[in-house]
Design a protein around this motif. Structure first.
Motif, PDB file in Angstrom:
ATOM      1  N   VAL A 456      13.780 -26.673 -24.958  1.00  0.00           N
ATOM      2  CA  VAL A 456      12.925 -27.926 -25.087  1.00  0.00           C
ATOM      3  C   VAL A 456      14.016 -29.133 -24.932  1.00  0.00           C
ATOM      4  CG1 VAL A 456      11.804 -29.266 -26.744  1.00  0.00           C
ATOM      5  CG2 VAL A 456      11.454 -26.581 -26.687  1.00  0.00           C
ATOM      6  N   ARG A 457      13.409 -29.941 -24.017  1.00  0.00           N
ATOM      7  CA  ARG A 457      14.321 -31.284 -23.863  1.00  0.00           C
ATOM      8  C   ARG A 457      13.802 -32.299 -24.747  1.00  0.00           C
ATOM      9  NH1 ARG A 457      17.009 -30.002 -17.795  1.00  0.00           N
ATOM     10  NH2 ARG A 457      17.681 -28.073 -18.476  1.00  0.00           N
ATOM     11  N   THR A 458      14.302 -33.204 -25.381  1.00  0.00           N
ATOM     12  CA  THR A 458      13.790 -34.290 -25.935  1.00  0.00           C
ATOM     13  C   THR A 458      14.656 -35.665 -25.659  1.00  0.00           C
ATOM     14  OG1 THR A 458      14.941 -33.623 -27.765  1.00  0.00           O
ATOM     15  CG2 THR A 458      12.740 -33.088 -27.599  1.00  0.00           C
ATOM     16  N   GLN A 459      14.244 -36.657 -25.706  1.00  0.00           N
ATOM     17  CA  GLN A 459      14.944 -37.873 -25.559  1.00  0.00           C
ATOM     18  C   GLN A 459      15.891 -38.204 -26.830  1.00  0.00           C
ATOM     19  OE1 GLN A 459      15.033 -39.976 -23.243  1.00  0.00           O
ATOM     20  NE2 GLN A 459      13.459 -39.638 -21.947  1.00  0.00           N
ATOM     21  N   GLU A 460      15.438 -37.834 -27.879  1.00  0.00           N
ATOM     22  CA  GLU A 460      16.396 -37.779 -29.211  1.00  0.00           C
ATOM     23  C   GLU A 460      16.902 -36.536 -29.758  1.00  0.00           C
ATOM     24  OE1 GLU A 460      17.587 -40.486 -30.021  1.00  0.00           O
ATOM     25  OE2 GLU A 460      16.319 -41.925 -29.058  1.00  0.00           O
ATOM     26  N   PRO A 461      17.924 -36.455 -30.616  1.00  0.00           N
ATOM     27  CA  PRO A 461      18.239 -34.998 -31.126  1.00  0.00           C
ATOM     28  C   PRO A 461      17.130 -34.488 -31.952  1.00  0.00           C
ATOM     29  CG  PRO A 461      19.885 -36.529 -31.600  1.00  0.00           C
ATOM     30  CD  PRO A 461      18.640 -37.372 -31.037  1.00  0.00           C
ATOM     31  N   ALA A 462      17.043 -33.079 -31.847  1.00  0.00           N
ATOM     32  CA  ALA A 462      15.880 -32.334 -32.669  1.00  0.00           C
ATOM     33  C   ALA A 462      16.455 -31.239 -33.262  1.00  0.00           C
ATOM     34  CB  ALA A 462      14.796 -31.751 -31.640  1.00  0.00           C
ATOM     35  N   ALA A 463      15.702 -30.622 -34.293  1.00  0.00           N
ATOM     36  CA  ALA A 463      16.119 -29.500 -35.058  1.00  0.00           C
ATOM     37  C   ALA A 463      16.340 -28.281 -33.643  1.00  0.00           C
ATOM     38  CB  ALA A 463      15.024 -28.904 -36.010  1.00  0.00           C
ATOM     39  N   MET A 464      17.599 -27.634 -34.042  1.00  0.00           N
ATOM     40  CA  MET A 464      17.913 -26.744 -33.040  1.00  0.00           C
ATOM     41  C   MET A 464      16.895 -25.600 -32.854  1.00  0.00           C
ATOM     42  SD  MET A 464      20.368 -26.312 -30.918  1.00  0.00           S
ATOM     43  CE  MET A 464      21.714 -27.220 -31.734  1.00  0.00           C
ATOM     44  N   PHE A 465      16.147 -25.162 -33.541  1.00  0.00           N
ATOM     45  CA  PHE A 465      15.340 -24.045 -33.304  1.00  0.00           C
ATOM     46  C   PHE A 465      14.053 -24.009 -34.198  1.00  0.00           C
ATOM     47  CE2 PHE A 465      14.303 -19.644 -34.921  1.00  0.00           C
ATOM     48  CZ  PHE A 465      13.963 -18.972 -33.874  1.00  0.00           C
ATOM     49  N   ALA A 466      12.924 -23.745 -33.506  1.00  0.00           N
ATOM     50  CA  ALA A 466      11.727 -23.769 -34.274  1.00  0.00           C
ATOM     51  C   ALA A 466      11.211 -22.420 -34.038  1.00  0.00           C
ATOM     52  CB  ALA A 466      10.873 -24.830 -33.663  1.00  0.00           C
ATOM     53  N   ARG A 467      10.944 -21.819 -35.049  1.00  0.00           N
ATOM     54  CA  ARG A 467      10.510 -20.431 -35.027  1.00  0.00           C
ATOM     55  C   ARG A 467       9.078 -20.117 -34.874  1.00  0.00           C
ATOM     56  NH1 ARG A 467      11.942 -18.748 -41.605  1.00  0.00           N
ATOM     57  NH2 ARG A 467       9.892 -19.459 -42.471  1.00  0.00           N
ATOM     58  N   ALA A 468       8.722 -18.850 -34.607  1.00  0.00           N
ATOM     59  CA  ALA A 468       7.232 -18.668 -34.094  1.00  0.00           C
ATOM     60  C   ALA A 468       6.537 -18.434 -35.392  1.00  0.00           C
ATOM     61  CB  ALA A 468       7.031 -17.818 -33.227  1.00  0.00           C
ATOM     62  N   ARG A 469       7.236 -17.605 -36.531  1.00  0.00           N
ATOM     63  CA  ARG A 469       6.432 -17.057 -37.805  1.00  0.00           C
ATOM     64  C   ARG A 469       6.467 -18.102 -38.761  1.00  0.00           C
ATOM     65  NH1 ARG A 469       9.603 -12.980 -35.439  1.00  0.00           N
ATOM     66  NH2 ARG A 469       8.410 -11.174 -34.652  1.00  0.00           N
ATOM     67  N   GLU A 470       5.518 -18.024 -39.702  1.00  0.00           N
ATOM     68  CA  GLU A 470       5.723 -18.749 -41.079  1.00  0.00           C
ATOM     69  C   GLU A 470       6.650 -18.190 -41.713  1.00  0.00           C
ATOM     70  OE1 GLU A 470       2.567 -19.734 -44.533  1.00  0.00           O
ATOM     71  OE2 GLU A 470       2.118 -20.251 -42.622  1.00  0.00           O
ATOM     72  N   THR A 471       6.455 -16.819 -41.805  1.00  0.00           N
ATOM     73  CA  THR A 471       7.553 -15.936 -42.638  1.00  0.00           C
ATOM     74  C   THR A 471       8.114 -15.184 -41.640  1.00  0.00           C
ATOM     75  OG1 THR A 471       5.733 -15.874 -44.514  1.00  0.00           O
ATOM     76  CG2 THR A 471       7.584 -14.196 -44.555  1.00  0.00           C
ATOM     77  N   ASP A 472       9.463 -15.140 -42.046  1.00  0.00           N
ATOM     78  CA  ASP A 472      10.396 -14.419 -41.167  1.00  0.00           C
ATOM     79  C   ASP A 472      11.762 -14.146 -42.122  1.00  0.00           C
ATOM     80  OD1 ASP A 472      12.057 -13.412 -38.877  1.00  0.00           O
ATOM     81  OD2 ASP A 472      10.785 -14.649 -37.751  1.00  0.00           O
ATOM     82  N   SER A 473      12.589 -13.247 -41.342  1.00  0.00           N
ATOM     83  CA  SER A 473      14.142 -13.163 -41.963  1.00  0.00           C
ATOM     84  C   SER A 473      14.713 -14.406 -42.180  1.00  0.00           C
ATOM     85  CB  SER A 473      14.960 -12.210 -41.209  1.00  0.00           C
ATOM     86  OG  SER A 473      16.347 -12.174 -41.843  1.00  0.00           O
ATOM     87  N   ARG A 474      15.181 -14.452 -43.392  1.00  0.00           N
ATOM     88  CA  ARG A 474      16.059 -16.194 -43.634  1.00  0.00           C
ATOM     89  C   ARG A 474      16.993 -16.655 -42.884  1.00  0.00           C
ATOM     90  NH1 ARG A 474      15.914 -15.140 -50.207  1.00  0.00           N
ATOM     91  NH2 ARG A 474      13.619 -15.485 -50.265  1.00  0.00           N
ATOM     92  N   GLU A 475      16.623 -17.871 -42.339  1.00  0.00           N
ATOM     93  CA  GLU A 475      17.472 -18.725 -41.529  1.00  0.00           C
ATOM     94  C   GLU A 475      18.885 -18.873 -42.605  1.00  0.00           C
ATOM     95  OE1 GLU A 475      18.633 -20.301 -38.860  1.00  0.00           O
ATOM     96  OE2 GLU A 475      16.855 -19.942 -37.530  1.00  0.00           O
ATOM     97  N   MET A 476      20.184 -18.852 -41.953  1.00  0.00           N
ATOM     98  CA  MET A 476      21.292 -18.865 -42.446  1.00  0.00           C
ATOM     99  C   MET A 476      22.310 -20.095 -41.995  1.00  0.00           C
ATOM    100  SD  MET A 476      21.167 -16.785 -45.227  1.00  0.00           S
ATOM    101  CE  MET A 476      22.649 -16.287 -45.636  1.00  0.00           C
ATOM    102  N   PRO A 477      23.259 -20.587 -42.819  1.00  0.00           N
ATOM    103  CA  PRO A 477      24.114 -21.287 -42.406  1.00  0.00           C
ATOM    104  C   PRO A 477      25.432 -20.763 -41.839  1.00  0.00           C
ATOM    105  CG  PRO A 477      24.216 -21.337 -44.516  1.00  0.00           C
ATOM    106  CD  PRO A 477      23.287 -20.451 -44.221  1.00  0.00           C
ATOM    107  N   LEU A 478      26.350 -21.326 -41.043  1.00  0.00           N
ATOM    108  CA  LEU A 478      27.475 -20.910 -40.673  1.00  0.00           C
ATOM    109  C   LEU A 478      28.384 -20.539 -41.741  1.00  0.00           C
ATOM    110  CD1 LEU A 478      28.170 -22.342 -37.193  1.00  0.00           C
ATOM    111  CD2 LEU A 478      27.596 -19.991 -37.620  1.00  0.00           C
ATOM    112  N   PRO A 479      29.363 -19.738 -41.953  1.00  0.00           N
ATOM    113  CA  PRO A 479      30.195 -19.460 -43.149  1.00  0.00           C
ATOM    114  C   PRO A 479      31.141 -20.700 -43.035  1.00  0.00           C
ATOM    115  CG  PRO A 479      30.761 -17.989 -41.256  1.00  0.00           C
ATOM    116  CD  PRO A 479      29.504 -18.490 -40.846  1.00  0.00           C
TER     117      PRO A 479
END
Length: 479
Positions: A456-479
């Motif tokens: 996805v390409r946008t004029q302004e910064p956007a969230a890095m990832f949009a997931r497909a499922r409402e419920t999924d394995s949990r997103e995590m930060p980097l250590p």
């Protein structure tokens, strides 16, 4: 960018990525998926990613798991590429020969696929890899799959009715009951228009690095009807401890197909030079890796390869992982048996650097690197003991700086408690002029399967990832 717009983007990212997550998961650090994009395409647009599901338990109604290899081709010649994917069906190595080989037939709409099971159960026992080529010369692509439970299996395309007609199949006796097949490739080694098959046999599904028994890397000629067992003849190239790869590639640029191979237990690479001519013959060459003192001891297994002339000297170089987490490239020397110099690209620490795909992601004319990793926690639930410091399931890409010896910037896309992101194929699936990815995801039951990742390409910064499922394995930060 205006402060109020930034806040809106962050709020949208939190909503999109954290449904089903507890508050502890988002306290403190931002997860990778909600981080705002900083990478830009050549036209100045910001690059982010949106996930789409092609095949999983919910979409396809089949309990696929342990999703692994994937290849694409137009199987029914309708003008749309289709997907062949393999699924080990294991949440742990239980010794049961089970698995699935699935087909996804494409259409004009990248979110509309016709799904079918090509094989399941014992004949697809721990299916690990797949290759596609026209073996019988009828113009329709056929399939061969490598199964970790002791065999290769060949499927003959029935033609224009490939979506509904039976695919006849054969498990050749010369490639059955022989141990664990990890990779498989079609390649036309003598240029006669008929593909051969090459495959390494690592001996057991686990393929321990401490294994000392020597196992074969073999190529198979197919003379006559490929559905007749007598048509398949095995030729051993070499025996090594835990052979892990045998990738066909014209490494010496002489117009015929060579083989780049690797041993996991011996932690070494070697290649087979195709000597040319109608009779297929190879000559083995060692690959000695030369490194500077800053690297110290290195460890390469050659599980996954990529190929690119990184330094513009008209010789094909090799991309691979080193020490599990690091990504490097090996510079092909002018003389076959001289040392190959190792060059740094980046690291995925604490994750593995496993799936490697080379393509121009940002449309600037040079080749970037798309990379996937394996989670090491439980495969069928989000363990409470799984923390950000552990090896998780991550997707990222490395931006080519133009000069391959300069630092490559890594752009993380998503990081989840569970996920085995292995094979990925680069395609402009939605026809908008930029590169998307089609891949498999394992280690995350019930979310294992096949996905495509839309750029996805946008004029302004956007969230890095949009997931497909409402419920999924949990997103995590980097250590």
């Amino acid at each position: 960018m205006r402060r109020d717009l930034i806040l809106l983007v962050i709020a949208a990212a939190l909503t999109a990525t954290c449904l089903g997550c507890g508050p502890a998961e988002v306290a403190g650090k931002q997860t990778v998926g909600e981080t705002l994009s900083v990478a830009r395409a050549a036209d100045g647009m910001y690059i982010s990613w949106r996930e789409h599901i092609i095949d999983d338990l919910e979409v396809g109604g089949v309990a696929i798991a342990g999703s692994d290899g994937l290849e694409m081709a137009d199987l029914d010649l309708d003008g749309h590429e289709d997907i062949v994917s393999v699924h080990e069906s294991d949440t742990q190595y239980d010794g049961v020969p089970d698995g699935h080989i699935r087909l996804a037939f494409g259409s004009e709409d990248p979110d509309t696929w016709t799904l079918a099971t090509l094989a399941e159960g014992e004949e697809a026992g721990a299916a690990e890899d797949v290759s596609i080529a026209d073996v019988n010369g009828d113009g329709f692509p056929d399939i061969v799959a490598a199964c970790e439970f002791e065999h290769l299996i060949y499927f003959q395309n029935p033609g224009k009715d490939a979506r509904s007609a039976e695919w006849k199949r054969l498990i050749p006796s010369s490639a059955s009951g022989r141990g664990s097949y990890i990779r498989v490739f079609f390649a036309d080694f003598n240029g006669d228009g008929k593909p051969e098959v090459v495959a390494p046999n690592k001996g057991s599904q686990a393929g321990s690095r401490n294994e000392t028994t020597l196992r074969p890397i073999s190529w198979y000629e197919i003379e006559g009807d490929p559905l007749e067992d007598a048509s398949w003849k095995e030729h051993e190239l070499v025996r090594v401890a835990v052979p892990i790869n045998s990738r066909p590639v014209d490494l010496d640029a002489d117009g015929d197909i060579d083989i780049l191979a690797a041993s996991r237990a011996e932690a070494r690479l070697f290649w087979f030079e195709n000597l040319g001519g109608p009779e297929i013959k190879f000559r083995e060459h060692r690959i000695e890796i030369s490194v500077t003192e800053e690297y110290g001891a290195i460890h390469v297994t050659g599980f996954m390869f990529g190929f690119l002339d990184f330094n513009g000297d008209s010789r094909l170089d090799v991309l691979l992982s080193e020490g599990r987490s690091n990504v490097v490239w090996l510079e092909q020397p002018a003389k076959y048996d001289d040392p190959w110099a190792m060059h740094w690209i980046g690291t995925m620490e604490p994750e593995s650097a496993t799936g490697l795909t080379i393509t121009d992601i940002d449309s600037d004319g040079d080749q970037d690197l798309f990379c996937g990793s394996y989670s090491r926690g439980p495969r069928d639930h989000d363990g409470t003991e799984v923390t950000a410091e552990m090896a998780l399931g991550r997707l990222a890409w490395f931006e080519n700086p133009g000069n391959a010896d300069d630092p490559w910037d890594r752009h993380d896309i998503t990081r989840r408690k569970r996920g085995m992101f292995d094979m990925a194929v680069a395609r402009d699936l939605d026809g908008d002029g930029d590169v998307d990815f089609i891949g498999t995801r394992g280690n995350s039951v019930p979310y294992d399967g096949v996905y495509w990742l839309e750029q996805v390409r946008t004029q302004e910064p956007a969230a890095m990832f949009a997931r497909a499922r409402e419920t999924d394995s949990r997103e995590m930060p980097l250590p």
